[in-house]
Design a protein around this motif. Structure first.
Motif, PDB file in Angstrom:
ATOM      1  N   VAL A 184      -0.041  23.893  -9.158  1.00 60.51           N
ATOM      2  CA  VAL A 184      -0.481  22.569  -8.692  1.00 60.51           C
ATOM      3  C   VAL A 184      -0.158  22.325  -7.225  1.00 60.51           C
ATOM      4  CG1 VAL A 184      -0.269  21.574 -10.992  1.00 60.51           C
ATOM      5  CG2 VAL A 184       1.679  21.433  -9.426  1.00 60.51           C
ATOM      6  N   GLY A 185       0.536  23.279  -6.586  1.00 59.12           N
ATOM      7  CA  GLY A 185       0.818  23.151  -5.164  1.00 59.12           C
ATOM      8  C   GLY A 185       1.813  22.068  -4.821  1.00 59.12           C
ATOM      9  N   ARG A 186       2.865  21.940  -5.642  1.00 61.95           N
ATOM     10  CA  ARG A 186       3.896  20.929  -5.407  1.00 61.95           C
ATOM     11  C   ARG A 186       5.267  21.588  -5.388  1.00 61.95           C
ATOM     12  NH1 ARG A 186      -0.193  18.851  -4.444  1.00 61.95           N
ATOM     13  NH2 ARG A 186      -0.946  16.762  -5.005  1.00 61.95           N
ATOM     14  N   PRO A 187       6.272  20.949  -4.782  1.00 59.86           N
ATOM     15  CA  PRO A 187       7.618  21.544  -4.743  1.00 59.86           C
ATOM     16  C   PRO A 187       8.174  21.787  -6.144  1.00 59.86           C
ATOM     17  CG  PRO A 187       7.446  19.719  -3.196  1.00 59.86           C
ATOM     18  CD  PRO A 187       6.199  19.685  -4.015  1.00 59.86           C
ATOM     19  N   GLU A 188       8.945  22.852  -6.273  1.00 58.86           N
ATOM     20  CA  GLU A 188       9.504  23.193  -7.579  1.00 58.86           C
ATOM     21  C   GLU A 188      10.384  22.079  -8.131  1.00 58.86           C
ATOM     22  OE1 GLU A 188      11.531  26.903  -7.363  1.00 58.86           O
ATOM     23  OE2 GLU A 188       9.714  28.062  -6.859  1.00 58.86           O
ATOM     24  N   SER A 189      11.152  21.419  -7.263  1.00 55.14           N
ATOM     25  CA  SER A 189      12.037  20.350  -7.725  1.00 55.14           C
ATOM     26  C   SER A 189      11.249  19.178  -8.288  1.00 55.14           C
ATOM     27  CB  SER A 189      12.932  19.875  -6.582  1.00 55.14           C
ATOM     28  OG  SER A 189      12.148  19.405  -5.488  1.00 55.14           O
ATOM     29  N   THR A 190      10.127  18.868  -7.664  1.00 54.82           N
ATOM     30  CA  THR A 190       9.287  17.768  -8.140  1.00 54.82           C
ATOM     31  C   THR A 190       8.699  18.095  -9.503  1.00 54.82           C
ATOM     32  OG1 THR A 190       8.700  17.110  -5.882  1.00 54.82           O
ATOM     33  CG2 THR A 190       7.222  16.395  -7.642  1.00 54.82           C
ATOM     34  N   VAL A 191       8.160  19.286  -9.636  1.00 53.27           N
ATOM     35  CA  VAL A 191       7.543  19.694 -10.903  1.00 53.27           C
ATOM     36  C   VAL A 191       8.590  19.802 -12.001  1.00 53.27           C
ATOM     37  CG1 VAL A 191       6.335  21.579 -12.067  1.00 53.27           C
ATOM     38  CG2 VAL A 191       5.622  20.849  -9.779  1.00 53.27           C
ATOM     39  N   ARG A 192       9.763  20.317 -11.671  1.00 51.43           N
ATOM     40  CA  ARG A 192      10.829  20.425 -12.662  1.00 51.43           C
ATOM     41  C   ARG A 192      11.188  19.049 -13.215  1.00 51.43           C
ATOM     42  NH1 ARG A 192      14.223  23.320  -9.892  1.00 51.43           N
ATOM     43  NH2 ARG A 192      15.325  21.539  -9.016  1.00 51.43           N
ATOM     44  N   PRO A 241       0.826  -1.222   0.000  1.00 48.95           N
ATOM     45  CA  PRO A 241       0.000   0.000   0.000  1.00 48.95           C
ATOM     46  C   PRO A 241       0.850   1.257   0.000  1.00 48.95           C
ATOM     47  CG  PRO A 241       0.033  -0.990   2.173  1.00 48.95           C
ATOM     48  CD  PRO A 241       0.721  -1.963   1.266  1.00 48.95           C
ATOM     49  N   ARG A 242       0.286   2.322  -0.536  1.00 47.16           N
ATOM     50  CA  ARG A 242       0.951   3.618  -0.521  1.00 47.16           C
ATOM     51  C   ARG A 242      -0.102   4.703  -0.579  1.00 47.16           C
ATOM     52  NH1 ARG A 242       2.727   5.120  -6.426  1.00 47.16           N
ATOM     53  NH2 ARG A 242       1.663   3.578  -7.709  1.00 47.16           N
ATOM     54  N   VAL A 243       0.301   5.933  -0.306  1.00 51.22           N
ATOM     55  CA  VAL A 243      -0.609   7.071  -0.336  1.00 51.22           C
ATOM     56  C   VAL A 243      -0.329   7.888  -1.597  1.00 51.22           C
ATOM     57  CG1 VAL A 243      -1.307   9.202   0.794  1.00 51.22           C
ATOM     58  CG2 VAL A 243      -0.827   7.158   2.165  1.00 51.22           C
ATOM     59  N   ILE A 244      -1.379   8.182  -2.353  1.00 56.85           N
ATOM     60  CA  ILE A 244      -1.279   8.987  -3.564  1.00 56.85           C
ATOM     61  C   ILE A 244      -1.802  10.381  -3.254  1.00 56.85           C
ATOM     62  CG2 ILE A 244      -2.001   9.241  -5.968  1.00 56.85           C
ATOM     63  CD1 ILE A 244      -0.194   6.850  -5.484  1.00 56.85           C
ATOM     64  N   ARG A 245      -1.033  11.396  -3.603  1.00 59.18           N
ATOM     65  CA  ARG A 245      -1.442  12.777  -3.375  1.00 59.18           C
ATOM     66  C   ARG A 245      -2.296  13.247  -4.544  1.00 59.18           C
ATOM     67  NH1 ARG A 245       4.430  13.506  -1.816  1.00 59.18           N
ATOM     68  NH2 ARG A 245       4.703  14.105  -4.004  1.00 59.18           N
ATOM     69  N   GLY A 246      -3.490  13.713  -4.231  1.00 60.44           N
ATOM     70  CA  GLY A 246      -4.395  14.176  -5.265  1.00 60.44           C
ATOM     71  C   GLY A 246      -4.487  15.680  -5.330  1.00 60.44           C
ATOM     72  N   GLU A 247      -5.514  16.159  -6.000  1.00 60.73           N
ATOM     73  CA  GLU A 247      -5.719  17.595  -6.144  1.00 60.73           C
ATOM     74  C   GLU A 247      -6.176  18.216  -4.827  1.00 60.73           C
ATOM     75  OE1 GLU A 247      -7.330  18.592 -10.411  1.00 60.73           O
ATOM     76  OE2 GLU A 247      -8.421  16.852  -9.634  1.00 60.73           O
ATOM     77  N   HIS A 248      -5.852  19.495  -4.658  1.00 60.93           N
ATOM     78  CA  HIS A 248      -6.287  20.281  -3.487  1.00 60.93           C
ATOM     79  C   HIS A 248      -5.806  19.665  -2.174  1.00 60.93           C
ATOM     80  CE1 HIS A 248      -8.754  22.123  -6.527  1.00 60.93           C
ATOM     81  NE2 HIS A 248      -9.448  21.021  -6.704  1.00 60.93           N
ATOM     82  N   GLY A 249      -4.666  18.969  -2.214  1.00 65.58           N
ATOM     83  CA  GLY A 249      -4.103  18.400  -0.999  1.00 65.58           C
ATOM     84  C   GLY A 249      -4.812  17.162  -0.491  1.00 65.58           C
ATOM     85  N   ILE A 250      -5.744  16.636  -1.259  1.00 65.83           N
ATOM     86  CA  ILE A 250      -6.497  15.450  -0.837  1.00 65.83           C
ATOM     87  C   ILE A 250      -5.797  14.196  -1.353  1.00 65.83           C
ATOM     88  CG2 ILE A 250      -8.707  14.241  -0.974  1.00 65.83           C
ATOM     89  CD1 ILE A 250     -10.020  16.958  -1.456  1.00 65.83           C
ATOM     90  N   GLY A 251      -5.456  13.295  -0.450  1.00 67.58           N
ATOM     91  CA  GLY A 251      -4.794  12.068  -0.845  1.00 67.58           C
ATOM     92  C   GLY A 251      -5.668  10.858  -0.596  1.00 67.58           C
ATOM     93  N   TRP A 252      -5.227   9.741  -1.111  1.00 63.87           N
ATOM     94  CA  TRP A 252      -5.957   8.498  -0.862  1.00 63.87           C
ATOM     95  C   TRP A 252      -4.973   7.345  -0.753  1.00 63.87           C
ATOM     96  CZ3 TRP A 252      -5.621  10.631  -5.723  1.00 63.87           C
ATOM     97  CH2 TRP A 252      -5.214   9.803  -6.764  1.00 63.87           C
ATOM     98  N   ARG A 253      -5.391   6.324  -0.018  1.00 67.15           N
ATOM     99  CA  ARG A 253      -4.553   5.140   0.182  1.00 67.15           C
ATOM    100  C   ARG A 253      -4.805   4.162  -0.956  1.00 67.15           C
ATOM    101  NH1 ARG A 253      -4.927   0.077   2.709  1.00 67.15           N
ATOM    102  NH2 ARG A 253      -3.033  -0.592   3.816  1.00 67.15           N
ATOM    103  N   LEU A 254      -3.745   3.758  -1.600  1.00 71.43           N
ATOM    104  CA  LEU A 254      -3.843   2.824  -2.713  1.00 71.43           C
ATOM    105  C   LEU A 254      -3.114   1.533  -2.350  1.00 71.43           C
ATOM    106  CD1 LEU A 254      -4.445   2.150  -5.736  1.00 71.43           C
ATOM    107  CD2 LEU A 254      -2.215   3.156  -6.258  1.00 71.43           C
ATOM    108  N   ARG A 255      -3.816   0.421  -2.511  1.00 76.47           N
ATOM    109  CA  ARG A 255      -3.211  -0.896  -2.367  1.00 76.47           C
ATOM    110  C   ARG A 255      -3.475  -1.651  -3.663  1.00 76.47           C
ATOM    111  NH1 ARG A 255      -4.687  -5.927   1.655  1.00 76.47           N
ATOM    112  NH2 ARG A 255      -2.626  -6.924   1.621  1.00 76.47           N
ATOM    113  N   PRO A 256      -2.591  -1.536  -4.650  1.00 77.11           N
ATOM    114  CA  PRO A 256      -2.873  -2.110  -5.968  1.00 77.11           C
ATOM    115  C   PRO A 256      -3.099  -3.618  -5.932  1.00 77.11           C
ATOM    116  CG  PRO A 256      -0.973  -0.642  -6.040  1.00 77.11           C
ATOM    117  CD  PRO A 256      -1.286  -0.868  -4.603  1.00 77.11           C
ATOM    118  N   ASP A 288       2.226  11.358  -6.847  1.00 75.89           N
ATOM    119  CA  ASP A 288       1.107  12.244  -7.156  1.00 75.89           C
ATOM    120  C   ASP A 288       0.215  11.617  -8.211  1.00 75.89           C
ATOM    121  OD1 ASP A 288       1.583  15.002  -5.736  1.00 75.89           O
ATOM    122  OD2 ASP A 288       3.536  14.323  -6.455  1.00 75.89           O
ATOM    123  N   GLY A 289      -1.076  11.907  -8.111  1.00 72.71           N
ATOM    124  CA  GLY A 289      -2.033  11.364  -9.050  1.00 72.71           C
ATOM    125  C   GLY A 289      -1.885  11.962 -10.438  1.00 72.71           C
ATOM    126  N   VAL A 290      -2.460  11.271 -11.422  1.00 80.64           N
ATOM    127  CA  VAL A 290      -2.387  11.713 -12.808  1.00 80.64           C
ATOM    128  C   VAL A 290      -3.003  13.106 -12.990  1.00 80.64           C
ATOM    129  CG1 VAL A 290      -3.423  11.306 -15.076  1.00 80.64           C
ATOM    130  CG2 VAL A 290      -2.192   9.478 -13.933  1.00 80.64           C
TER     131      VAL A 290
END
Length: 228
Positions: free
Chosen positions: A102-110, A37-52, A77-79
């Motif tokens: 998108v509210g994410r760190p510059e390094s991540t977006v870069r 399982p892992r946590v996926i970060r979605g829009e507006h700071g809302i995340g969800w737990r994913l267990r594929p 981060d989500g699609v």
């Protein structure tokens, strides 16, 4: 890795009915436990737990993780978030304003933008082919101003063509989700190569034939019937 619908109940029904194909042979997939399982970060700071869900091919015996098209391989981060960043870049924004958007760190977006830009021409070509496979008379795709913008436009046009072709049955499939599905989640994965074009069973000689398109789209349809 196999990309599937984001609804776990739909995935379970397809596994039980033998409607998910192995990416390595003609066999069908069956349930085989779950991945970590892992946590996926979605829009507006809302995340969800994913267990594929994991699956095992009844033919070759190989196991595969079933990744929802709302996610990408090795991305936290989500699609929806990642595609919003790519669309911002296509519109001419730099990585700093995109990061604020998108509210994410510059390094991540870069990193997202650089990865996509490094394979933008390949992505444009692949999804232009998909557009032509989905629409017998596709709309023209004039130059959009940059390699990234051209690639984003091709993916967007292909998603729109899929929506038109299966109107009412493929409602809500976003460009980012189609990109995740076609690339088996590897759109921004490290070590991305052109091999997924020729080795994927959803391509015939590097191009998506009618049966290949049906196979891929059937894994995303929210209804019980196959597409035609």
């Amino acid at each position: 890795m196999v990309t599937v619908d984001g609804d776990a109940c739909v995935v379970e029904r397809r596994l039980a009915a033998g409607r998910l194909r192995c990416p390595g042979c003609p066999g069908r997939l069956a349930g085989w436990g779950h991945a970590r399982p892992r946590v996926i970060r979605g829009e507006h700071g809302i995340g969800w737990r994913l267990r594929p869900r994991r699956s095992r091919c009844a033919g070759c015996g190989v196991t595969h993780v079933l990744l929802p098209v709302s996610c990408l391989l090795r991305r936290a981060d989500g699609v929806a978030v990642i595609w919003a960043a790519l669309a911002g870049k296509a519109a001419g924004l730099g990585h700093r304003p995109v990061a604020r958007l998108v509210g994410r760190p510059e390094s991540t977006v870069r990193d997202w933008l650089a990865r996509f830009a490094s394979r933008a021409e390949l992505i444009r070509g692949v999804f232009t082919v998909w557009l032509c496979a989905l629409d017998a008379d596709p709309p023209p795709l004039p130059p959009a101003g940059s390699a990234v913008a051209d690639a984003v436009a091709a993916v967007t046009a292909a998603a729109a063509a899929a929506g038109r072709r299966w109107a009412g049955r493929l409602a809500g499939l976003s460009p980012g989700e189609l990109a995740s599905s076609v690339s088996a989640g590897a759109l921004l994965a490290p070590g991305f190569t052109t091999e997924w074009i020729s080795t994927s069973p959803f391509w015939a000689g590097g191009l998506p034939g009618r049966e290949g398109v049906r196979s891929k789209i059937n894994s995303l349809l929210p209804c019980s019937g196959d597409c035609r």
